[in-house]
Motif scaffolding. Structure first.
Motif, PDB file in Angstrom:
ATOM      1  N   SER A   1      -6.588 -11.745  15.827  1.00 16.59           N
ATOM      2  CA  SER A   1      -7.178 -11.954  13.960  1.00 16.59           C
ATOM      3  C   SER A   1      -7.133 -10.952  13.204  1.00 16.59           C
ATOM      4  O   SER A   1      -6.620 -10.278  12.255  1.00 16.59           O
ATOM      5  CB  SER A   1      -8.047 -13.122  14.090  1.00 16.59           C
ATOM      6  N   VAL A   2      -8.640 -10.132  14.644  1.00 21.85           N
ATOM      7  CA  VAL A   2      -8.570  -8.422  13.381  1.00 21.85           C
ATOM      8  C   VAL A   2      -6.909  -7.479  13.489  1.00 21.85           C
ATOM      9  O   VAL A   2      -7.050  -6.707  12.746  1.00 21.85           O
ATOM     10  CB  VAL A   2      -9.873  -7.912  14.220  1.00 21.85           C
ATOM     11  N   ILE A   3      -6.592  -7.467  14.925  1.00 21.44           N
ATOM     12  CA  ILE A   3      -5.163  -6.999  15.445  1.00 21.44           C
ATOM     13  C   ILE A   3      -4.780  -7.476  13.322  1.00 21.44           C
ATOM     14  O   ILE A   3      -3.996  -6.370  13.610  1.00 21.44           O
ATOM     15  CB  ILE A   3      -4.605  -6.784  16.749  1.00 21.44           C
ATOM     16  N   TRP A   4      -4.461  -9.110  14.087  1.00 21.21           N
ATOM     17  CA  TRP A   4      -3.350  -9.291  13.090  1.00 21.21           C
ATOM     18  C   TRP A   4      -4.058  -8.911  11.481  1.00 21.21           C
ATOM     19  O   TRP A   4      -2.860  -8.821  10.417  1.00 21.21           O
ATOM     20  CB  TRP A   4      -2.678 -10.885  13.437  1.00 21.21           C
ATOM     21  N   PHE A   5      -5.131  -9.336  10.915  1.00 22.62           N
ATOM     22  CA  PHE A   5      -5.031  -8.729   9.716  1.00 22.62           C
ATOM     23  C   PHE A   5      -5.134  -6.966   9.685  1.00 22.62           C
ATOM     24  O   PHE A   5      -4.038  -6.769   8.535  1.00 22.62           O
ATOM     25  CB  PHE A   5      -6.584  -8.468   9.863  1.00 22.62           C
ATOM     26  N   PHE A   6      -5.038  -6.188  10.481  1.00 26.96           N
ATOM     27  CA  PHE A   6      -4.886  -4.145  10.770  1.00 26.96           C
ATOM     28  C   PHE A   6      -3.147  -4.683  10.702  1.00 26.96           C
ATOM     29  O   PHE A   6      -2.525  -3.525  10.464  1.00 26.96           O
ATOM     30  CB  PHE A   6      -5.535  -3.754  11.202  1.00 26.96           C
ATOM     31  N   GLU A   7      -2.363  -5.330  11.342  1.00 30.52           N
ATOM     32  CA  GLU A   7      -1.110  -4.933  11.433  1.00 30.52           C
ATOM     33  C   GLU A   7      -0.396  -5.246   9.892  1.00 30.52           C
ATOM     34  O   GLU A   7       0.701  -4.081   9.690  1.00 30.52           O
ATOM     35  CB  GLU A   7      -0.554  -6.250  12.341  1.00 30.52           C
ATOM     36  N   ASN A   8      -0.830  -6.158   9.521  1.00 32.38           N
ATOM     37  CA  ASN A   8      -0.818  -6.476   8.265  1.00 32.38           C
ATOM     38  C   ASN A   8      -0.338  -5.161   7.597  1.00 32.38           C
ATOM     39  O   ASN A   8       0.132  -4.958   6.470  1.00 32.38           O
ATOM     40  CB  ASN A   8      -1.619  -7.404   7.252  1.00 32.38           C
ATOM     41  N   TRP A   9      -2.008  -4.357   7.348  1.00 34.12           N
ATOM     42  CA  TRP A   9      -1.983  -2.860   6.283  1.00 34.12           C
ATOM     43  C   TRP A   9      -0.905  -2.037   7.405  1.00 34.12           C
ATOM     44  O   TRP A   9      -0.140  -1.699   5.700  1.00 34.12           O
ATOM     45  CB  TRP A   9      -2.962  -2.013   7.200  1.00 34.12           C
ATOM     46  N   LEU A  10       0.099  -2.145   8.090  1.00 37.36           N
ATOM     47  CA  LEU A  10       0.953  -1.117   8.816  1.00 37.36           C
ATOM     48  C   LEU A  10       2.275  -2.097   7.553  1.00 37.36           C
ATOM     49  O   LEU A  10       3.609  -0.860   7.075  1.00 37.36           O
ATOM     50  CB  LEU A  10       1.838  -1.276   9.414  1.00 37.36           C
ATOM     51  N   ASN A  11       2.455  -2.919   7.003  1.00 40.96           N
ATOM     52  CA  ASN A  11       3.571  -3.501   6.546  1.00 40.96           C
ATOM     53  C   ASN A  11       3.479  -3.776   5.462  1.00 40.96           C
ATOM     54  O   ASN A  11       3.949  -2.949   4.153  1.00 40.96           O
ATOM     55  CB  ASN A  11       3.379  -4.992   6.460  1.00 40.96           C
ATOM     56  N   ILE A  12       2.216  -3.408   4.655  1.00 42.89           N
ATOM     57  CA  ILE A  12       2.162  -2.912   3.377  1.00 42.89           C
ATOM     58  C   ILE A  12       1.487  -1.482   3.371  1.00 42.89           C
ATOM     59  O   ILE A  12       2.974  -1.462   1.569  1.00 42.89           O
ATOM     60  CB  ILE A  12       0.253  -3.359   2.806  1.00 42.89           C
ATOM     61  N   ALA A  13       1.218  -0.840   4.103  1.00 45.12           N
ATOM     62  CA  ALA A  13       2.150   0.671   3.967  1.00 45.12           C
ATOM     63  C   ALA A  13       3.269   1.100   3.454  1.00 45.12           C
ATOM     64  O   ALA A  13       3.829   1.633   3.433  1.00 45.12           O
ATOM     65  CB  ALA A  13       1.112   1.503   5.028  1.00 45.12           C
ATOM     66  N   ARG A  14       4.352   0.175   4.305  1.00 42.17           N
ATOM     67  CA  ARG A  14       5.801   0.043   4.425  1.00 42.17           C
ATOM     68  C   ARG A  14       6.187  -0.211   3.163  1.00 42.17           C
ATOM     69  O   ARG A  14       7.096   0.645   2.306  1.00 42.17           O
ATOM     70  CB  ARG A  14       6.367  -0.385   5.615  1.00 42.17           C
ATOM     71  N   TYR A  15       5.604  -0.681   2.561  1.00 40.84           N
ATOM     72  CA  TYR A  15       5.984  -1.977   1.491  1.00 40.84           C
ATOM     73  C   TYR A  15       5.548  -0.139  -0.226  1.00 40.84           C
ATOM     74  O   TYR A  15       5.908  -0.992  -0.800  1.00 40.84           O
ATOM     75  CB  TYR A  15       5.494  -2.853   0.600  1.00 40.84           C
ATOM     76  N   MET A  16       4.193  -0.542   0.418  1.00 45.29           N
ATOM     77  CA  MET A  16       4.342   0.843  -0.832  1.00 45.29           C
ATOM     78  C   MET A  16       4.720   2.423  -1.218  1.00 45.29           C
ATOM     79  O   MET A  16       5.291   2.652  -2.036  1.00 45.29           O
ATOM     80  CB  MET A  16       2.103   1.776  -0.162  1.00 45.29           C
ATOM     81  N   ALA A  17       5.161   2.624   0.784  1.00 41.64           N
ATOM     82  CA  ALA A  17       4.955   4.027   0.913  1.00 41.64           C
ATOM     83  C   ALA A  17       6.929   4.222   0.426  1.00 41.64           C
ATOM     84  O   ALA A  17       8.040   5.049  -0.079  1.00 41.64           O
ATOM     85  CB  ALA A  17       5.994   4.232   2.395  1.00 41.64           C
TER      86      ALA A  17
END
Ligand SMILES: [Zn+2]
Length: 151
Positions: free
Chosen positions: A66-82
């Motif tokens: 779950s923690v890995i999934w939580f932080f995998e979301n940050w990559l997804n969010i970063a992609r959207y931010m960029a």
């Protein structure tokens, strides 16, 4: 994840997108202004709730996943931010671009890729730490006979 960086992970990111899209109207019930943040909050809330739940049940591997999934979301969010200035990602429903709206509101639109880089770094760090934690637990418990699922 390595293969798809900075792309879209089939399956996992579809789930993230679903929670993202659910987050907007849920948060929107409480505040129009916060509705823009609801997507990001939505996609982080579900893995966070799971992580807390598994922690309380002392399910180590499920907690780490779950923690890995939580932080995998940050990559997804970063992609959207960029993409805040570029506006190249295909958006569900063709609606507003969350991070273009948010960064414009914060007056940091010109730093979109730098902020995304930091968020991506935090995402990778979180995932690596969670994986190391699992490895450390395995190493510590390797001589014991009890289940690795137990804390
Ligand atoms: Zn959104």
């Amino acid at each position: 994840m390595f293969a798809s960086e900075p792309g879209f992970i089939f399956g996992l990111d579809h789930a993230n997108l679903l929670f993202h899209e659910a987050g907007h109207p849920i948060v929107g019930l409480f505040s129009n202004r916060l509705e823009t943040y609801g997507g990001t909050m939505g996609q982080l809330t579900f893995p966070a709730v799971l992580a807390v739940s598994f922690w309380r049940q002392r399910q180590a591997i499920s907690f780490a996943a779950s923690v890995i999934w939580f932080f995998e979301n940050w990559l997804n969010i970063a992609r959207y931010m960029a993409d805040a200035r570029a506006l190249e990602l295909p958006l569900v429903g063709g609606g507003d671009h969350d991070w273009n709206t948010i960064f414009t509101r914060w007056n940091v639109l010109s730093y979109d890729t730098e902020i995304a880089g930091m968020v991506r770094f935090i995402g990778w760090t979180g995932m690596i730490l969670a994986a190391l934690w699992v490895g450390w637990r395995w190493w510590r418990d390797r001589s014991r006979t009890d289940s690795i699922e137990q804390f």
